[in-house]
Scaffold this motif. Structure first.
Motif: not given
Length: 340
Positions: A171-184
């Motif tokens: 699972l990818l976390l961190g800043p910059g997921d502007v589409r919300g694909s991983s940090v939802e």
């Protein structure tokens, strides 16, 4: 320095990968469906095209030594199954074949740890050599499509002529997921829309570190092999407790049943009840089903062969929370909380 083609350059992982490649002095060509001024402003050569269009891929790949294939879509919706298959499986076949025709010599394919590292056993930690748990993966369209895409990519490996490496982040976390694909799921936690704690466990890695892992795989990765990337393995209860420390938001306390069938039925029932009461609870049967299993990973191969390193996982969680709040993605929290 080298010239590389990157697909999916506007995505969560792809954007961090582009930054890493530029920082190390490489020239980047990005295959994009639309004009991307933000990439061009960084010095990226933007080529219009699509991974399902062999001609556009081939044109973009001319003069490139390597390909980073990151294009994809994250979805847990069963109705997206055919779109996921076309994009991931057919897109991988078309893109790799076109790049080979254009003279590209090496490919790093962005897969997922979910093609191999998921189990009903809380003691099991997945490695690259594990057998694929087809009985589980076949139920989830996203992971099923990623598995077939990974197989298609590795089948195209030709020793000494066309090297293909699979990189499999958790699972990818961190800043910059502007589409919300991983940090939802982190966003939902911050809004207190996760009222119960699933019984399973997860693994995550900072997207910035995963991008570095991909760059290292281009330099050092052995063709025909996969490399799992992970920072930490946690039960979901421990994950929520860490998020509570990073955010100050109270973690859910109510456990869900370990039996997947009961969990799915509980999710369906909770969804119906919350709808009638006017509560906004983000529960869907597919996500809760997946959360009953253990997605633990051993990243030793990547650490030993590639020199892969990760930052403090708690720092990743803090940066994820800060980024969501700074971008105004998180709405005021609802009333889910532990009883006093």
């Amino acid at each position: 320095m080298a010239r590389y083609l990157v697909t999916g350059a506007t995505g969560f992982l792809g954007r961090h990968l582009v930054t890493s490649l530029l920082r190390h002095g490489h020239e980047v060509v990005a295959l994009c469906r639309h004009d991307e001024p933000s990439l061009a402003s960084l010095g990226v050569v933007v080529r219009r095209g699509d991974v399902l269009d062999a001609g556009s891929v081939r044109d973009a790949a001319v003069g490139c030594e390597g390909l980073f294939h990151c294009a994809g879509k994250v979805s847990r919706k069963p109705e997206d199954a055919e779109e996921l298959r076309r994009l991931h499986v057919e897109g991988t076949k078309i893109t790799l074949d076109a790049c080979k025709e254009a003279g590209v010599r090496k490919v790093v394919h962005a897969s997922t740890s979910g093609t191999v590292a998921v189990s009903e056993d809380p003691e099991h930690v997945g490695s690259e050599e594990d057998e694929t748990p087809l009985g589980l993966i076949s139920r989830w369209p996203y992971y099923r499509s990623k598995l077939f895409a990974e197989q298609a990519a590795l089948e195209r490996h030709v020793e000494g002529a066309f090297s293909v490496v699979s990189v499999n982040p958790t699972l990818l976390l961190g800043p910059g997921d502007v589409r919300g694909s991983s940090v939802e799921d982190v966003r939902l936690f911050l809004e207190r829309k996760i009222p119960a704690v699933p019984a399973g466990g997860l693994s995550f890695v900072d997207a910035r570190d995963a991008a570095e892992g991909m760059r290292l795989a281009m330099e050092k990765g052995e063709g025909g092999q996969r490399y799992l990337l992970s920072a930490i393995n946690l039960t979901l209860r421990a994950f929520f407790e860490r998020l509570e420390r990073a955010s100050g938001v109270k973690a859910p306390w109510l456990p869900t049943p370990r039996v997947p069938l009961l969990a799915r039925r509980g999710a369906e029932m909770l969804g119906r009840v919350s709808s009638r009461l006017g509560l906004d609870v983000a529960v869907d049967p597919v996500s809760l089903d997946m959360a009953q299993y253990y997605w633990y990973v051993d990243a030793t191969r990547a650490e030993t062969v590639l020199g892969f390193q990760v930052r403090d996982p708690q720092k990743t969680l803090a940066d994820t929370v800060e980024d969501l709040r700074e971008r105004g993605v998180v709405w005021p929290a609802s009333s889910w909380a532990a009883p006093s």
